[in-house]
Motif scaffolding. Sequence first.
Motif, PDB file in Angstrom:
ATOM      1  N   PHE A 236      27.026  -4.573 -66.311  1.00  0.00           N
ATOM      2  CA  PHE A 236      28.264  -4.011 -66.826  1.00  0.00           C
ATOM      3  C   PHE A 236      28.719  -2.798 -66.009  1.00  0.00           C
ATOM      4  O   PHE A 236      29.918  -2.549 -65.871  1.00  0.00           O
ATOM      5  CB  PHE A 236      28.083  -3.610 -68.296  1.00  0.00           C
ATOM      6  CG  PHE A 236      29.323  -3.039 -68.902  1.00  0.00           C
ATOM      7  CD1 PHE A 236      30.412  -3.861 -69.179  1.00  0.00           C
ATOM      8  CD2 PHE A 236      29.421  -1.683 -69.193  1.00  0.00           C
ATOM      9  CE1 PHE A 236      31.557  -3.339 -69.735  1.00  0.00           C
ATOM     10  CE2 PHE A 236      30.572  -1.162 -69.742  1.00  0.00           C
ATOM     11  CZ  PHE A 236      31.647  -1.986 -70.028  1.00  0.00           C
ATOM     12  N   THR A 237      27.759  -2.063 -65.462  1.00  0.00           N
ATOM     13  CA  THR A 237      28.147  -0.879 -64.679  1.00  0.00           C
ATOM     14  C   THR A 237      28.996  -1.291 -63.485  1.00  0.00           C
ATOM     15  O   THR A 237      30.078  -0.739 -63.237  1.00  0.00           O
ATOM     16  CB  THR A 237      26.903  -0.110 -64.210  1.00  0.00           C
ATOM     17  OG1 THR A 237      26.135   0.285 -65.355  1.00  0.00           O
ATOM     18  CG2 THR A 237      27.310   1.124 -63.422  1.00  0.00           C
ATOM     19  N   ASN A 238      28.516  -2.267 -62.726  1.00  0.00           N
ATOM     20  CA  ASN A 238      29.316  -2.762 -61.592  1.00  0.00           C
ATOM     21  C   ASN A 238      30.620  -3.385 -62.076  1.00  0.00           C
ATOM     22  O   ASN A 238      31.676  -3.264 -61.440  1.00  0.00           O
ATOM     23  CB  ASN A 238      28.516  -3.784 -60.793  1.00  0.00           C
ATOM     24  CG  ASN A 238      27.307  -3.153 -60.117  1.00  0.00           C
ATOM     25  OD1 ASN A 238      27.327  -1.965 -59.793  1.00  0.00           O
ATOM     26  ND2 ASN A 238      26.248  -3.931 -59.928  1.00  0.00           N
ATOM     27  N   PHE A 239      30.517  -4.049 -63.200  1.00  0.00           N
ATOM     28  CA  PHE A 239      31.681  -4.704 -63.799  1.00  0.00           C
ATOM     29  C   PHE A 239      32.768  -3.677 -64.103  1.00  0.00           C
ATOM     30  O   PHE A 239      33.945  -3.859 -63.786  1.00  0.00           O
ATOM     31  CB  PHE A 239      31.227  -5.414 -65.075  1.00  0.00           C
ATOM     32  CG  PHE A 239      32.297  -6.184 -65.782  1.00  0.00           C
ATOM     33  CD1 PHE A 239      32.463  -7.545 -65.546  1.00  0.00           C
ATOM     34  CD2 PHE A 239      33.129  -5.572 -66.702  1.00  0.00           C
ATOM     35  CE1 PHE A 239      33.443  -8.253 -66.205  1.00  0.00           C
ATOM     36  CE2 PHE A 239      34.103  -6.275 -67.356  1.00  0.00           C
ATOM     37  CZ  PHE A 239      34.272  -7.631 -67.111  1.00  0.00           C
ATOM     38  N   SER A 240      32.361  -2.571 -64.720  1.00  0.00           N
ATOM     39  CA  SER A 240      33.332  -1.571 -65.155  1.00  0.00           C
ATOM     40  C   SER A 240      33.942  -0.821 -63.986  1.00  0.00           C
ATOM     41  O   SER A 240      35.071  -0.336 -64.072  1.00  0.00           O
ATOM     42  CB  SER A 240      32.669  -0.581 -66.123  1.00  0.00           C
ATOM     43  OG  SER A 240      31.614   0.096 -65.478  1.00  0.00           O
ATOM     44  N   GLU A 241      33.187  -0.739 -62.869  1.00  0.00           N
ATOM     45  CA  GLU A 241      33.705   0.002 -61.719  1.00  0.00           C
ATOM     46  C   GLU A 241      34.847  -0.730 -61.035  1.00  0.00           C
ATOM     47  O   GLU A 241      35.612  -0.131 -60.275  1.00  0.00           O
ATOM     48  CB  GLU A 241      32.575   0.259 -60.727  1.00  0.00           C
ATOM     49  CG  GLU A 241      31.548   1.271 -61.239  1.00  0.00           C
ATOM     50  CD  GLU A 241      30.365   1.422 -60.296  1.00  0.00           C
ATOM     51  OE1 GLU A 241      30.274   0.597 -59.349  1.00  0.00           O
ATOM     52  OE2 GLU A 241      29.537   2.319 -60.508  1.00  0.00           O
TER      53      GLU A 241
END
Length: 737
Positions: free
Chosen positions: A492-497
């Motif tokens: 999700f971290t990469n997703f949100s970026e």
Amino acid sequence: MRRASSRLAQAGLSALFVLLIALHVGGVITIAPMQRVEAWLYDAWLKHTAPAGADDRVTILDIDEASLKSVGRWPWSRDTMTTLVEQLFDRYGVAAVGFDVVFAEPDTSSGLDSLRRLAQRDLAGSLDFRVALERLAPRLDYDARFARALAERPVSLGYYFIPQGYGDARTGMLPAPSLPASAFRPLQPGTPAVGYGANLAEFQRAAQGAGFFNMRTDADGTARRMNLVSAFDAGYYLALSASTLRVAFGGDPAQAGVERQAVLGRHYVSPWLDVGGIRVPLSADGTVHVPYRAGSPFPYISAAEVLAGKAPLAQLENRIVLVGSTAPGLADLRVTPFSSTFPGVEIHAHLIAGMLDGTTRATPPWANDARLAAVLLLGALLIVVLLRFGPTAGLVTTLALLGLLLAAYAAAWARFLVVPMAAPMMTVFGLYALNTAYGLFAETRSKRQITKLFGQYVPPELAAEMSQDPAHYTMEGQSRDMTVLFSDIRGFTNFSEKLPPTELAEVLNAYLSTMTRIVQQQRGTIDKYIGDAIMAFWNAPVDLADHATRAVATALDMQDALPQLNREFAARGWPEVKIGIGVNTGRMSVGNMGSEFRMAYTVMGDAVNLGSRLEGITKQYGVGILVTQPTVDADPVHAFMKVDVVRVKGKETPVAIYQPLGRKEALSEQAQMFARLFEAAFAHYQAQGWDEATKMLTELKAAAPCSLCDVYLGRIAHFRETPPPAGWDGVFVYTTK
């Protein structure tokens, strides 16, 4: 506890309602609506049962407007009244006459007094004048002529009593009391009067009888009951109706007394009156209920027709005649159950007819005790039924009791008794209405409470179901077997970026809405959202025996929903979503937990933590869902493939974990074969049969993509280089969350 408290409050409110009605019956308080209901019930029953048809025993001689035009304004001269009496008896042969008027003033219209003054003054010396005056005096003394007309004829004059608070004047001459003061001992019926307005003494001495024509009205101004006797000074006096009936039957003295009776061990006394050989039961206050007949049973004849000798003989001969007025300005109009402009003289006619027929009604002395007992007993019975068996049984009982009370009212009515039934009926009806209203209020309140407490966790339809039995659901902490589900977006971290904040919020809203609907479709409870993560559980607050099956079905449906969701995301230029889901079944603590600043309905315990750990390690195996052995054991519907036996961080006891494959009846033969081969390979792996395990995993990987195969091929390669320690139990240990 809340249910018991609510029932106690309901019982207390019902008991208070019954107590208030009992106090009304006992005369401690007055409930005006109860009196109106009683009056309405009486009027409705009277109208329904009142006989119709003409009555040829009583005629009303009407001093109507036509009579006033013909004879002159009222009061008429005594000469005219003498002619009227003589015509009634000598020409028409009436049986008796009762006057609903009072003759309180002497008549000077003949001029006799003026002639006598002349004889004493200006013409005192004229012998011829004195002789002529003596010859004319008997004809000009109208009062004396009227008194002679009354004498020896069955005539009852009318007079009125003045009740306390309306003055104490005493005019005219009362007849002698019809009954001694001791006639009704130990009872004292009637309201003692303090004054009266009666007829001139010479008229009263000449008449065979006299009776009071006072009217009595209930609180609403309606004349339903009339006194047949009234106390004054040293005796009792008869009403005009009773006095007229007495003279019509020969003028024998009235008789009176009390009747004693025992009912269920209690002794009661009721008064009675005998007029002309007709015994009339009275209520304790000396009244009877007027036995009104429907329509216009009594003929009205104009007084002018009688004076002119033009009245029909058939309507007067041998009849009891009541003289009254309906002329404007003279009419004594009353409100009755049948009319708001009812001539007062006709009420006396109905009373006479009722006494002749024996249809007057009285209230028995035991009526108050009977209705008090009915209020208390029926009230207690209905409260028990409503509280113990619910509204349906309560409705049936209410209708049955109302029917019973109506039947009792009808039975008493048929025996010419009036037993007030409004209080018992209002007790029964009111209790049912009160408890129904309370139930609706409590249900509405419970629904609001359920919605308020659980609406943010469970779907609306589940909240509605819970509101049907709100006492069964609680937010208090409890321990129970449950199934918990954790899901999380991978990476999700990469997703949100990759997305601006506004679009990220849209993505999360769309994703969480889709997944929440799936949870709620399987009757799950949303515990919380933690960023992109969802935590849900089953078997609280609603009992679900198949909670494990529902949680597994939810996990599978969530994975199945991803392709369509990702197509929608792709159309909007959003990244693809992949999720991991962990499911565990076990003993958990559930309830409203938190601090004085913030509370939440949630689950806690080792079983919850294990579910969260499973979700975290799904990516280690490249699978979308992992469940534990307890979940597999509790779910007979789905097929599972054993993936590993692990020891997660913070737990010493190893746990077998499985991947759900789908519903058993829908699983393809190929999928079943794959699961059997993989579990066989896993068994070789645990037994350190590296060669056999490698061969089988390689074959599975060649047949189809298999991320699990890669995981175990990697582990086998590692163990070939670094063999596990002696006594290795085949459990894989995770040192991170």
